[in-house]
Design a protein around this motif. Sequence first.
Motif, mmCIF file in Angstrom:
data_model
loop_
_atom_site.group_PDB
_atom_site.id
_atom_site.type_symbol
_atom_site.label_atom_id
_atom_site.label_comp_id
_atom_site.label_asym_id
_atom_site.label_seq_id
_atom_site.Cartn_x
_atom_site.Cartn_y
_atom_site.Cartn_z
ATOM 1 N N MET A 1 0.757 -1.205 -0.020
ATOM 2 C CA MET A 1 0.164 -0.012 -0.152
ATOM 3 C C MET A 1 0.747 1.045 -0.141
ATOM 4 O O MET A 1 2.143 1.305 0.782
ATOM 5 C CB MET A 1 -0.847 0.043 1.364
ATOM 6 N N ILE A 2 0.492 2.287 -0.606
ATOM 7 C CA ILE A 2 1.248 3.470 -0.791
ATOM 8 C C ILE A 2 0.493 4.559 -0.414
ATOM 9 O O ILE A 2 -0.787 4.608 -0.637
ATOM 10 C CB ILE A 2 1.675 3.900 -2.378
ATOM 11 N N ARG A 3 1.003 5.400 0.497
ATOM 12 C CA ARG A 3 0.473 6.561 1.186
ATOM 13 C C ARG A 3 1.033 7.810 0.300
ATOM 14 O O ARG A 3 2.404 8.029 0.485
ATOM 15 C CB ARG A 3 0.843 6.721 2.593
ATOM 16 N N ILE A 4 0.328 8.644 -0.405
ATOM 17 C CA ILE A 4 0.673 9.684 -1.241
ATOM 18 C C ILE A 4 0.280 10.846 -0.786
ATOM 19 O O ILE A 4 -1.185 10.951 -0.299
ATOM 20 C CB ILE A 4 0.008 9.622 -2.580
ATOM 21 N N THR A 5 0.792 11.980 -0.282
ATOM 22 C CA THR A 5 0.232 13.061 0.280
ATOM 23 C C THR A 5 0.770 14.236 -0.611
ATOM 24 O O THR A 5 1.800 14.596 -0.925
ATOM 25 C CB THR A 5 1.279 13.319 1.708
ATOM 26 N N SER A 27 -11.775 10.105 -10.311
ATOM 27 C CA SER A 27 -10.716 9.908 -11.591
ATOM 28 C C SER A 27 -9.664 8.853 -11.514
ATOM 29 O O SER A 27 -8.788 8.578 -12.279
ATOM 30 C CB SER A 27 -10.044 11.342 -11.692
ATOM 31 N N LEU A 28 -9.375 8.521 -10.083
ATOM 32 C CA LEU A 28 -8.237 7.751 -9.987
ATOM 33 C C LEU A 28 -8.486 6.419 -9.197
ATOM 34 O O LEU A 28 -9.834 6.629 -8.430
ATOM 35 C CB LEU A 28 -7.209 8.470 -9.091
ATOM 36 N N THR A 29 -7.811 5.330 -9.016
ATOM 37 C CA THR A 29 -8.244 4.470 -8.464
ATOM 38 C C THR A 29 -7.657 4.156 -7.019
ATOM 39 O O THR A 29 -6.278 4.081 -7.003
ATOM 40 C CB THR A 29 -7.826 3.042 -9.224
ATOM 41 N N VAL A 30 -8.392 4.452 -6.052
ATOM 42 C CA VAL A 30 -7.750 4.548 -4.721
ATOM 43 C C VAL A 30 -8.537 3.780 -3.741
ATOM 44 O O VAL A 30 -9.941 3.247 -3.784
ATOM 45 C CB VAL A 30 -7.863 6.312 -4.207
ATOM 46 N N LYS A 31 -7.838 3.534 -2.716
ATOM 47 C CA LYS A 31 -8.512 2.875 -1.380
ATOM 48 C C LYS A 31 -9.402 3.699 -0.528
ATOM 49 O O LYS A 31 -10.369 3.425 -0.130
ATOM 50 C CB LYS A 31 -7.352 1.972 -0.798
ATOM 51 N N THR A 46 -3.360 4.133 -1.969
ATOM 52 C CA THR A 46 -3.563 3.198 -3.082
ATOM 53 C C THR A 46 -2.675 2.108 -3.160
ATOM 54 O O THR A 46 -1.582 1.910 -2.751
ATOM 55 C CB THR A 46 -3.517 4.297 -4.286
ATOM 56 N N GLU A 47 -3.122 1.314 -4.080
ATOM 57 C CA GLU A 47 -2.119 -0.043 -4.438
ATOM 58 C C GLU A 47 -1.041 0.037 -5.166
ATOM 59 O O GLU A 47 -0.130 -0.116 -5.116
ATOM 60 C CB GLU A 47 -3.150 -1.256 -4.922
ATOM 61 N N GLN A 48 -1.331 1.126 -6.248
ATOM 62 C CA GLN A 48 -0.305 1.382 -7.244
ATOM 63 C C GLN A 48 -0.156 2.697 -7.108
ATOM 64 O O GLN A 48 -1.079 3.784 -6.785
ATOM 65 C CB GLN A 48 -0.826 1.117 -8.595
ATOM 66 N N ARG A 71 5.532 10.333 -1.332
ATOM 67 C CA ARG A 71 5.202 9.043 -1.115
ATOM 68 C C ARG A 71 5.876 8.273 0.052
ATOM 69 O O ARG A 71 6.927 8.587 0.349
ATOM 70 C CB ARG A 71 5.377 8.340 -2.454
ATOM 71 N N GLU A 72 5.139 7.268 0.490
ATOM 72 C CA GLU A 72 5.813 6.430 1.550
ATOM 73 C C GLU A 72 4.959 5.174 1.608
ATOM 74 O O GLU A 72 3.671 5.054 1.289
ATOM 75 C CB GLU A 72 5.692 7.106 2.946
#
Length: 85
Positions: A1-5, A27-31, A46-48, A71-72
């Motif tokens: 899992m990626i955390r985008i700030t 617009s985006l595929t997010v969890k 998000t997964e990707q 990202r982290e």
Amino acid sequence: MIRITVQVDGMMCGMCEAHVNDAVRKSLTVKKVASNHKKKETVILTEQDIPDSRLESVITESGYTFLGATREEARPRGLKALFKR
């Protein structure tokens, strides 16, 4: 899992946060996605990975200013945990 700030300028209230969140979800595929106008940020789980160019496009098209993204690796633990560091 990626955390985008994502740093977002122009959000002034809770309605702005909701507007950005809706634009990201559509617009985006997010969890998960959560915005905070006081911190001027939107946190996405998000997964990707999502390229900065795509993030900028979604934020700009929704009427706000994209200032950058970091990202982290992250594990989803709920929305409150998204904003804690």
